[in-house]
Write an enzyme that holds these catalytic residues in place. Structure first.
Site, PDB file in Angstrom:
ATOM      1  N   LYS A  22      65.521 117.956 125.040  1.00 53.50           N
ATOM      2  CA  LYS A  22      65.354 119.362 124.668  1.00 53.50           C
ATOM      3  C   LYS A  22      66.457 120.216 125.276  1.00 53.50           C
ATOM      4  CE  LYS A  22      61.207 120.765 124.338  1.00 53.50           C
ATOM      5  NZ  LYS A  22      59.803 121.144 124.665  1.00 53.50           N
ATOM      6  N   HIS A 451      49.619 118.567 116.469  1.00 52.50           N
ATOM      7  CA  HIS A 451      49.692 117.462 117.422  1.00 52.50           C
ATOM      8  C   HIS A 451      49.297 116.148 116.755  1.00 52.50           C
ATOM      9  CE1 HIS A 451      47.844 114.728 120.406  1.00 52.50           C
ATOM     10  NE2 HIS A 451      48.855 115.112 121.168  1.00 52.50           N
ATOM     11  N   ARG A 574      54.971  71.988 111.265  1.00 53.29           N
ATOM     12  CA  ARG A 574      54.041  71.364 112.209  1.00 53.29           C
ATOM     13  C   ARG A 574      53.296  70.235 111.500  1.00 53.29           C
ATOM     14  NH1 ARG A 574      53.091  77.542 113.475  1.00 53.29           N
ATOM     15  NH2 ARG A 574      53.231  77.414 111.216  1.00 53.29           N
ATOM     16  N   GLU A 759      60.596  73.732 125.760  1.00 53.33           N
ATOM     17  CA  GLU A 759      59.382  74.518 125.975  1.00 53.33           C
ATOM     18  C   GLU A 759      58.794  74.311 127.365  1.00 53.33           C
ATOM     19  OE1 GLU A 759      56.488  73.245 123.031  1.00 53.33           O
ATOM     20  OE2 GLU A 759      57.515  71.324 122.853  1.00 53.33           O
ATOM     21  N   GLY A 780      60.700  76.600 122.057  1.00 52.46           N
ATOM     22  CA  GLY A 780      59.282  76.859 121.799  1.00 52.46           C
ATOM     23  C   GLY A 780      58.799  77.879 122.806  1.00 52.46           C
ATOM     24  N   ASN A 782      56.432  80.004 122.942  1.00 51.70           N
ATOM     25  CA  ASN A 782      55.005  80.175 123.267  1.00 51.70           C
ATOM     26  C   ASN A 782      54.646  79.336 124.494  1.00 51.70           C
ATOM     27  OD1 ASN A 782      54.932  81.700 120.962  1.00 51.70           O
ATOM     28  ND2 ASN A 782      53.923  80.152 119.714  1.00 51.70           N
ATOM     29  N   ASP A 783      54.942  78.027 124.421  1.00 50.57           N
ATOM     30  CA  ASP A 783      54.633  77.159 125.553  1.00 50.57           C
ATOM     31  C   ASP A 783      55.548  77.433 126.741  1.00 50.57           C
ATOM     32  OD1 ASP A 783      52.457  75.940 124.488  1.00 50.57           O
ATOM     33  OD2 ASP A 783      53.446  74.057 123.976  1.00 50.57           O
ATOM     34  N   CYS A 846      61.594  78.887 117.624  1.00 48.66           N
ATOM     35  CA  CYS A 846      60.540  78.751 116.610  1.00 48.66           C
ATOM     36  C   CYS A 846      59.198  79.263 117.097  1.00 48.66           C
ATOM     37  CB  CYS A 846      60.417  77.298 116.154  1.00 48.66           C
ATOM     38  SG  CYS A 846      59.948  76.154 117.472  1.00 48.66           S
TER      39      CYS A 846
END
Length: 895
Positions: A22, A451, A574, A759, A780, A782-783, A846
């Protein structure tokens, strides 16, 4: 001595780090010669000092006093003077826009002694006391922490006694009594009188703005918008210009384009005889900005000229706050305006077509998150559902949920998985948590600049404002129309933020036209302006990105959909998903095999089924790469649950079938305390003879069959959960033997390569060794996240993650957005060490992070060759890969 205060005449828009957004933009408008009231900015540096030390820097008070004297001198007024008083506003202004999240105090400098002078100078006692009651109300709430409802009740009672509906209809006598009542409330609630010293008012207001940086709502908003918590806010002190002085005064908010659609034109709201808070708070229903031409034509002409100047200067949609005092126009703020996802794409494409911005800037103006919003469904109105009410289309989308009247109940419902619509008279900053959790927001008051509207657009939430037919009784938890109850808490409601229409009950949804475009069902030339804009920018994205985008797909149908969405291969197939359904019985035969012959028979039965699956998949992908992951999950996942089997055996009282006994014995034998760290991945291939060999044969026979048909499949065999080079070497021996046999049997040359998933932390740290045996790495994540953090994903997200987020330990789930400093560091190490050993090593990811915008920028920075994600997220990954390539020089990993 450190300079903590800058007059508007000194800064520029490049100084947002110091002056906040601002303050920097007020300085920029001053520099451009636009009429801005005199004022100054207290820097973010001063705020950070206050937050860390618990008090202002010693030099600040003197610098504020000096700057205030300069403002007073410029206007010929004096702060606290009983003849010609200067009044100021005190507003927050962080580097990043946080609408409504921090504090504002108007009319600072008014007191019992100066209010008569203001009445005399303005010629309106009503105006003077209206300004004073506003100061008492705002100061009491924001600075002293008095509950806002205490002031609201006094106002509502005064209006009821006077027989009027709006604040503006109250006369001077009523307002004078209200100010006295407000002072009594402050004394009763705080144990002290309202401060009469204007300098004390200013100092306390500045401190209140500093402190508002760390309110719950501000922290929640920063978490949602991923704004750093340590940058602080600036404070802008500006001479007051009064939109509530007379009937030739007004205040409003303007947009140089429609923030909902991106359409060029004059958009916004205003109120005659009002101050700025009246517009954004939604207390009074506003008038559309074009009507200002009828009320104050000269001010309207000046405003539209300034709007054009600012859009041309900023080369973007501008959000502007203005005040007209007795016919004279003053600009109080400008910023690059928040907009809906649809508006973002249309504005970027339009400015590109006009040559205002280049291709790179057009891509920077849109995000993957916005594209995701455009791919959500919309209402299917083919059944012509009855319209319950109509409001303003404040933020687009289709939202369905149960009516809830307060934020706490919304949050509680969301924790139980229930969809809700937050219904309020008007929202305030304390409703942020509820707005985040709700599917949509509906208010009976306010307009497109209220708002609710501004925050909903920023959050990507569906919002309908100004449903004037609705009398929202939050205490009774009902909505009335003409005195009759039409909605109760818990009733189903559907709101359309694109049209402003409200429907009782649940309206079915239809697919997004943007998804139809990506699916190839809609020619962009025949689509809407939005579809054409998306098409333009996606073509640019494919032109500018470096990383390729693959998909995670296990079936030909998924693969075909992903290709239509723009996927350039499969990064993760997979194979365990091919063992489900009716084939589960064959896997059980494999697990229960009592001899080598039984095991080989089970594998032989699975082989043709897997081979046929791969033939279909490779055919669907043609010459695009397909990465096939060998079996990863523990085999017990293909058997019944141990608890269920034990209960069944107990109930049978010894009369268990031979088959059930075998299954129970196998499940008990294979039971592991922590199966995700047990017998799975490469460990299965090394301990169950022939399992990975069968899968490899199915893959390679499918490749040979496709080549026989004239196709050129690009097959990659991926070995999961490798931690040591020795594991990979042993499995590669089996894969090589099978490959040699298939070549001899089919007479076909095979080109399948072998790589591994990274992983496990050990694999990342020993990536240089593993790269000696791998043609590619696929991360990998996730793991890798689970094993790096020591988290079980399901347990964390259902358990203590909410506590961690509330306490600021984790701002985002590391399973949604990559932990760049921890897990990301392992990815960087593995990529660097792997490529140093094997320069031809191909690198991809992946995990779920392959479709997350922030994570994609990190992967691009590290130098991965591709990301892989679900089919629906492929367009998002394409767009973000391009944005990542264009901004890689500025990329810094995030904590």
């Amino acid at each position: 001595m450190t300079q903590y205060v800058y007059p508007f005449s000194e800064g520029s828009r490049e100084q947002k780090d110091l002056l906040g957004g601002k303050g920097a933009n007020l300085a920029e408008m001053t520099r451009l010669g636009i009429p801005v009231p005199p004022g100054f900015t207290v820097t973010t540096h001063a705020c950070r000092s206050y937050l860390s030390e618990g008090r202002e820097p010693p030099e600040l008070a003197g610098q504020v006093s000096a700057a205030l004297e300069n403002v007073a001198r410029e206007l010929g007024r004096s702060f606290g003077d009983t003849e010609n008083p200067l009044l100021v506003s005190v507003r927050s202004g962080a580097k990043f826009s946080m609408p409504g999240m921090m504090e504002t105090v108007l009319n600072v400098g008014l007191n019992d002694a100066t209010v008569p002078a203001l009445a005399r100078l303005s010629g309106s006692e009503r105006f003077a006391y209206d300004s004073y009651r506003r100061l008492l109300q705002m100061f009491g709430r924001t600075v002293l922490g008095v509950e806002a409802q205490l002031f609201e009740r006094v106002l509502d009672r005064a209006k009821a006694n006077a027989g009027v509906r709006a604040d503006v209809e109250l006369d001077a006598a009523a307002l004078r009594e209200i100010t006295e009542e407000f002072k009594r409330i402050i004394r009763a609630e705080t144990g002290r009188d309202f401060p009469q010293d204007p300098h004390e008012q200013l100092a306390m207001s500045i401190r209140a703005v500093f402190a508002s940086w760390n309110t719950d709502r501000a922290r929640i908003y920063r978490n949602r918008e991923r704004i750093p918590h340590d940058i602080g806010t600036a404070v802008n002190v500006c001479a007051m210009m009064f939109g509530n002085l007379d009937e030739n005064s007004a205040t409003g908010v303007a947009f140089t384009r429609d923030p909902a659609t991106g359409e060029a034109g004059v958009y916004g709201d205003f109120l005659v005889n009002a101050q700025g808070e009246d517009v954004v708070a939604g207390i009074r229903n506003t008038r559309p900005l074009p009507e200002l031409a009828e009320v104050l034509p000269q001010a309207y002409r000046e405003l539209t000229e300034i709007m054009a100047l600012l859009e041309n200067h900023y080369r973007d949609l501008c959000d502007i706050e203005f005040t007209v005092e007795s016919g004279r126009l003053w600009m109080l703020q400008t910023r690059v305006g928040k907009r809906t996802a649809a508006a973002a794409f249309r504005i970027a494409a339009h400015l590109l077509s006009e040559g205002v911005i280049d291709e790179a800037e057009a891509l920077r103006r849109v995000t993957g998150e916005q594209l995701t919003q455009l791919m959500f469904p919309r209402f299917d109105l083919s059944a012509s559902p009855a319209v319950l009410a109509r409001g303003m289309n404040a933020s687009p989308g289709a939202a369905v949920g149960r009516v809830v009247f307060d934020s706490a109940s919304v949050t509680e419902a969301a924790a139980n998985g229930e969809a809700t619509i937050l219904v309020r008279r008007e929202t305030n900053p304390d409703d942020l948590e509820g707005m985040l959790a709700a599917e949509g927001v509906l208010t009976s008051r306010g307009g497109k600049t209220s708002h609710a509207a501004v925050v909903a657009r920023g959050l990507g939430k569906t919002c309908v404002c100004g449903v004037e037919e609705f009398d929202v009784d939050e205490a009774a938890r009902v909505v009335r129309v003409a005195g009759e109850v039409v909605l109760r808490e818990g009733d189903l409601l559907s709101i359309d933020g694109s049209t402003g229409l409200v429907y009782r009950g649940e309206v079915p949804v239809a697919p997004s036209e943007v998804v139809s475009y990506f699916e190839g069902e809609l020619d962009p030339a025949e689509g809407s302006k939005l579809v054409r804009a998306v098409d333009t920018l996606m073509r640019l994205a494919d032109k500018h990105r470096r990383m390729r985008v693959r998909t995670n797909a296990d079936t030909p149908a998924d693969a075909a959909r992903a290709r239509r969405m723009g996927a350039e291969g499969i990064g993760l197939c997979r194979t365990e998903h091919m063992f489900l359904g009716q084939r589960r019985a064959l896997v059980e035969r494999l697990i229960l095999a009592a001899s080598a012959d039984e095991r080989e028979a089970a594998l032989a039965a699975l082989l043709p089924l897997q081979r046929d699956d791969f033939v279909e998949l490779f055919t669907a992908m043609a010459d695009a790469p397909v990465t096939v992951r060998l079996l990863d999950p523990p085999l017990h996942e293909f058997l019944p649950d141990l608890t269920e089997l034990s209960v069944k055996a107990a109930l049978a009282q010894g009369e268990v079938s031979e088959y059930d006994r075998l299954v129970l014995d196998a499940v008990q034998r294979m039971h592991e305390q922590n199966p995700m760290l047990g017998l799975r991945g490469v460990r299965l291939g090394l301990t169950i003879p022939g399992l990975f060999g069968m899968q490899t044969r199915a893959i390679l026979e499918a490749e040979a069959e496709c080549r026989r048909r004239g196709l050129t499949p690009r097959v990659e065999i991926m070995v999961p959960l490798v931690a040591s080079i020795r594991e990979l070497r042993e499995i590669k021996k089996e894969i090589a033997a099978v490959a040699a046999a298939v070549r001899e049997e089919t007479g076909m040359e095979l080109a399948a390569s072998v790589g591994t998933m990274i992983e496990l932390p050990r694999a990342a740290l020993r990536a240089d060794e593993i790269a000696q045996e791998a043609a590619f790495f696929s991360f990998g994540t996730n793991d890798l996240t689970q094993t790096t953090w020591g988290f079980s994903r399901d347990d964390v997200e259902a358990g203590f993650f909410f506590t961690y987020r509330e306490r600021g330990i984790l701002l985002l789930s590391p399973f949604e957005t990559l932990d760049q400093y921890g897990v990301g560091e392992l990815v960087r190490i593995a990529a660097e060490r792997g490529r140093r050993e094997n320069p031809q090593l191909h690198l991809g990811v992946c995990g779920e992070h392959g479709g997350d915008p922030d994570s994609i920028h990190f992967f691009n920075w590290v130098g991965l060759d591709y990301v892989s994600c679900s089919p629906f997220r492929v367009p998002v990954a394409r767009l973000e890969a391009a944005r990542a390539a264009l901004t890689v020089a500025d990329f810094v990993p995030r904590h």
